[in-house]
Write an enzyme that holds these catalytic residues in place. Structure first.
Site, PDB file in Angstrom:
ATOM      1  NE  ARG A   1      22.758  33.999  35.203  1.00  0.00           N
ATOM      2  CZ  ARG A   1      23.643  33.023  35.126  1.00  0.00           C
ATOM      3  NH1 ARG A   1      23.243  31.772  35.182  1.00  0.00           N
ATOM      4  NH2 ARG A   1      24.922  33.287  34.986  1.00  0.00           N
TER       5      ARG A   1
ATOM      6  N   PRO B   1       5.821  27.795  49.262  1.00  0.00           N
ATOM      7  CG  PRO B   1       5.605  28.950  51.275  1.00  0.00           C
ATOM      8  CD  PRO B   1       4.962  28.759  49.948  1.00  0.00           C
TER       9      PRO B   1
ATOM     10  CG  ASP C   1      26.925  30.351  35.903  1.00  0.00           C
ATOM     11  OD1 ASP C   1      26.115  31.206  35.559  1.00  0.00           O
ATOM     12  OD2 ASP C   1      26.683  29.125  35.860  1.00  0.00           O
TER      13      ASP C   1
ATOM     14  CD  GLU D   1      -2.338  34.440  56.215  1.00  0.00           C
ATOM     15  OE1 GLU D   1      -2.901  35.405  55.644  1.00  0.00           O
ATOM     16  OE2 GLU D   1      -1.223  34.514  56.720  1.00  0.00           O
TER      17      GLU D   1
HETATM   18 CL1  6GU Z   1       7.458  30.161  46.201  1.00  0.00          CL
HETATM   19  N1  6GU Z   1       6.325  31.474  48.170  1.00  0.00           N
HETATM   20  C1  6GU Z   1       6.314  31.979  49.419  1.00  0.00           C
HETATM   21  N2  6GU Z   1       5.221  32.630  49.844  1.00  0.00           N
HETATM   22  N3  6GU Z   1       7.321  31.870  50.262  1.00  0.00           N
HETATM   23  C2  6GU Z   1       8.394  31.221  49.806  1.00  0.00           C
HETATM   24  C3  6GU Z   1       8.494  30.682  48.531  1.00  0.00           C
HETATM   25  C4  6GU Z   1       7.414  30.814  47.722  1.00  0.00           C
HETATM   26  N4  6GU Z   1       9.692  30.087  48.388  1.00  0.00           N
HETATM   27  C5  6GU Z   1      10.316  30.280  49.538  1.00  0.00           C
HETATM   28  N5  6GU Z   1       9.557  30.958  50.395  1.00  0.00           N
END
Ligand code: 6GU
Length: 254
Positions: free
Chosen positions: A153, A88, A168, A115
């Site tokens: 794709r 994230p 697209d 975590e």
């Molecule tokens: Cl790449 N990993 C995690 N754990 N949560 C996420 C993500 C990745 N991308 C958005 N949320």
């Protein structure tokens, strides 16, 4: 394109690999996806892959050694591949990033769990970090599958119809126009007449305008820095005029 995926849950990938466009792309050798279990690189008797965080706190952190070993193994097999950690904290995936990744000579996708991942992996062992959106998943596996799907794709041949990926949404920079198929009338709603007309110029114009109208209403952010034709601008001016007329009628009439 070859994808090597380092994960603690290789079985999750059967969902992606077992159906649809990705399955066919693998069968036709356009892509190859190899899930690799990180646990296989754990050296101790219990195949430990996580440990408590230094400094305290709840949850577990993925140990760096098995991940590092896994990345080295994948790199040896794919020396030219680009290594991406799914987290994230990474830069956001969009169509442009997907196109960038599609140009790589192979991808090594590293999925975190628990975590988090020991920071020394993200700092020293990967080329890039990618997130698929501003929400938290329990691990990088679903994100890796999203990356594989979006990149696969774009590999020539995978879609069958060569034009699909160029036309697209997000490649034109606009949202897609509405599509219809038979029947002509469904639950009292008719297919727009122009699509039945056989007038290809009129259809092209209707679709472009439908894309523009949708994008203005739903995702105006996409229109910034987008190449627009004089026809597009004219259509938008007309929309603007229509809106002004409606607002004018309301403010004078009531
Ligand atoms: Cl790449 N990993 C995690 N754990 N949560 C996420 C993500 C990745 N991308 C958005 N949320």
């Amino acid at each position: 394109m070859q994808f090597a995926v380092l994960t603690l849950f290789p079985e999750m990938f059967s969902a992606l690999l077992g159906a649809g466009v990705v399955k066919r792309a693998i069968e036709n050798r356009y892509i190859l996806v190899e899930p690799i279990n990180i646990r296989g690189f754990a050296k101790d008797r219990h195949h430990t892959v996580d440990d408590r965080p230094y400094g305290g706190g709840c949850g577990m952190v993925m140990k760096p050694e098995p991940v590092a070993e896994g990345i080295r193994y994948a790199r040896k097999k794919h020396p030219e591949a680009y290594t991406v950690l799914l987290t994230p904290q990474g830069r956001l995936l969009n169509q442009k990033v997907a196109q960038e990744l599609a140009g790589c000579k192979g991808l090594i996708l590293v999925c975190g769990r628990y975590e988090g991942m020991d920071e020394r992996v993200s700092e020293h062992l990967v080329d890039d970090e990618i997130s698929i959106g501003d929400y938290v998943l329990t691990g990088g596996e679903l994100a890796a599958m999203v990356v594989i799907d979006a990149v696969a794709r774009l590999i020539p041949g995978t879609l069958g119809c060569e034009h699909s990926a160029q036309e697209d949404s997000f490649s034109t920079g606009l949202l897609e126009y509405p599509q219809y198929t038979r029947p002509r009338s469904f639950e009292g709603v008719n297919v727009p007449e122009v699509l039945l007309s056989g007038d290809h110029g009129a259809i092209r114009q209707w679709r472009r305008q439908a894309s523009l109208g949708r994008t203005i209403l739903r995702r105006p952010d996409l229109l910034m820095g987008q190449p627009l034709t004089t026809g597009d601008i004219e259509y938008m001016k007309k929309l603007q005029q229509d809106i002004k007329t409606i607002i004018g009628k309301h403010s004078t009439g009531s």
